[in-house]
Structure formats: structure tokens, C-alpha cells
Design a protein around this motif. Structure first.
Motif, PDB file in Angstrom:
ATOM      1  N   ALA A  33       9.257  -3.903   8.833  1.00 35.86           N
ATOM      2  CA  ALA A  33      10.241  -3.083   8.191  1.00 35.86           C
ATOM      3  C   ALA A  33       9.897  -2.967   6.555  1.00 35.86           C
ATOM      4  N   GLN A  34       9.540  -4.045   6.012  1.00 36.10           N
ATOM      5  CA  GLN A  34       9.304  -4.096   4.636  1.00 36.10           C
ATOM      6  C   GLN A  34       8.059  -3.220   4.187  1.00 36.10           C
ATOM      7  N   TYR A  35       6.927  -3.220   5.192  1.00 38.44           N
ATOM      8  CA  TYR A  35       5.743  -2.617   4.732  1.00 38.44           C
ATOM      9  C   TYR A  35       6.221  -1.048   5.078  1.00 38.44           C
ATOM     10  N   SER A  36       6.890  -0.518   5.715  1.00 42.91           N
ATOM     11  CA  SER A  36       7.194   0.905   5.933  1.00 42.91           C
ATOM     12  C   SER A  36       8.329   1.431   4.758  1.00 42.91           C
ATOM     13  N   ASN A  37       9.143   0.593   4.350  1.00 43.38           N
ATOM     14  CA  ASN A  37       9.675   0.968   3.037  1.00 43.38           C
ATOM     15  C   ASN A  37       8.560   0.982   1.917  1.00 43.38           C
ATOM     16  N   TYR A  38       8.026   0.037   1.989  1.00 44.84           N
ATOM     17  CA  TYR A  38       6.867   0.045   0.790  1.00 44.84           C
ATOM     18  C   TYR A  38       5.904   1.453   0.959  1.00 44.84           C
ATOM     19  N   VAL A  39       5.516   1.626   2.007  1.00 45.96           N
ATOM     20  CA  VAL A  39       4.653   2.880   2.136  1.00 45.96           C
ATOM     21  C   VAL A  39       5.507   4.193   1.814  1.00 45.96           C
ATOM     22  N   SER A  40       6.780   4.316   2.285  1.00 50.52           N
ATOM     23  CA  SER A  40       7.669   5.352   1.736  1.00 50.52           C
ATOM     24  C   SER A  40       8.000   5.474   0.106  1.00 50.52           C
ATOM     25  N   ARG A  41       8.138   4.351  -0.408  1.00 48.89           N
ATOM     26  CA  ARG A  41       8.344   4.450  -1.933  1.00 48.89           C
ATOM     27  C   ARG A  41       6.921   4.672  -2.652  1.00 48.89           C
ATOM     28  N   THR A  42       5.680   4.476  -1.994  1.00 49.15           N
ATOM     29  CA  THR A  42       4.583   4.621  -2.446  1.00 49.15           C
ATOM     30  C   THR A  42       4.380   6.255  -2.297  1.00 49.15           C
ATOM     31  N   ARG A  43       4.811   6.849  -1.416  1.00 46.35           N
ATOM     32  CA  ARG A  43       4.732   8.370  -1.209  1.00 46.35           C
ATOM     33  C   ARG A  43       5.602   8.909  -2.260  1.00 46.35           C
ATOM     34  N   ALA A  44       6.786   8.523  -2.242  1.00 44.81           N
ATOM     35  CA  ALA A  44       7.652   9.038  -3.309  1.00 44.81           C
ATOM     36  C   ALA A  44       7.053   8.988  -4.735  1.00 44.81           C
ATOM     37  N   SER A  45       6.431   8.012  -5.167  1.00 39.74           N
ATOM     38  CA  SER A  45       5.725   7.775  -6.337  1.00 39.74           C
ATOM     39  C   SER A  45       4.643   8.895  -6.436  1.00 39.74           C
TER      40      SER A  45
END
Length: 152
Positions: A33-45
Motif C-alpha cells: 500500500a505504501q509503495y503504490s502511494n509512493y509511485v502515485s506521488r512520484t507521477r504527480a511530481s
């Protein structure tokens, strides 16, 4: 003398093995779950970086005319349709009146893509454009964090 050299071999019990497997499963589910949040925030940045050239084009237009006249296809601003999409910026929806609207690769927890709505306004004190993001990318824990991505 022979009994001193005997080694007692004993393995783990079934209960011990089940407990270890359960703990590993719990830790894995939290990490995923934390990894998918991290990937999503990376795509936003990354989307914010890719949209920067559109912000610069609108800023240059605002130097020549009123920012409300800054539309895609005018004053050197590219048309939204000519924007090369990536996995970070799924589509550049419009550039109208100095407002840039895009759908980005970051997703909410249900998997729906987040949006970026960048509204530029001329800073009365300085000679620069102030940008405010009012899209869904500011409202999600999987998008921009507070104070980043032009979110307030």
C-alpha cells in the motif's frame, strides 16, 4: 563418550511457522500500500515538471497581453492537442484564459486519475506569475503534499 557427541535435531513447530508466515503477510500488505502511494506521488511530481513548459509559455504570453487572452494556439502557446502525453501526464485537456487543465498519471485510492488545474495570476508586487493548483491532485494523499505542486 558417545552420548556427549549426540546432537539433538529439532525443527520448528507448525504453529511457529504459521505465525511467521502471518507476520510476513501483514508486513507485505502494508508495504504494498505504501509503495503504490509512493509511485502515485512520484507521477504527480513528474507531471508538475512536464507541465512546467506550458506554464512558461503562458507566463511569456502574459508579458505581451492580459493573461485572460492566453489560450492554446495563441501568443506562442502550443495547442493542447500537440502536447506529447506520457505516463505522468495522460492528457493536456485545455489551455484557456491562462488556466491549464490536465489529467495526470497519479491516481486516487480507487484508481481514478487525478487532475491538475493551474490558474495563473499576475503578482501585483513582483513581475512574476503566481500559480495555484485547484485540481484533485491537491486533495489526495496520493497526489501532491501540502505546499507542493502549486497547492495551497
Amino acid at each position: 563418550m558417545n552420548r556427549y557427541f549426540q546432537v539433538i535435531c529439532r525443527g520448528f513447530t507448525l504453529v511457529e511457522l504459521i505465525v511467521v508466515i502471518a507476520v510476513i503477510g501483514i508486513l507485505t500488505s502494508i508495504a504494498a500500500a505504501q509503495y503504490s502511494n509512493y509511485v502515485s506521488r512520484t507521477r504527480a511530481s513528474s507531471a508538475a515538471i512536464e507541465l512546467k513548459k506550458m506554464k512558461q509559455a503562458v507566463s511569456l504570453c502574459a508579458m505581451e497581453t492580459d493573461i485572460s487572452n492566453c489560450d492554446g494556439g495563441s501568443f506562442g502557446i502550443p495547442l493542447a492537442a500537440s502536447f506529447a502525453t506520457t505516463k505522468n501526464v495522460l492528457s493536456l485537456d485545455s489551455i484557456v484564459g491562462g488556466v491549464i487543465t490536465a489529467t495526470i498519471g497519479a491516481t486516487d485510492s480507487a484508481g481514478a486519475p487525478l487532475t491538475v488545474i493551474l490558474t495563473g495570476s499576475i503578482n501585483p508586487v513582483g513581475a512574476n506569475i503566481l500559480w495555484v493548483n485547484s485540481g484533485t491532485s491537491c486533495e489526495s494523499p496520493r497526489g501532491f503534499r501540502s505546499g507542493t505542486g502549486d497547492c495551497s
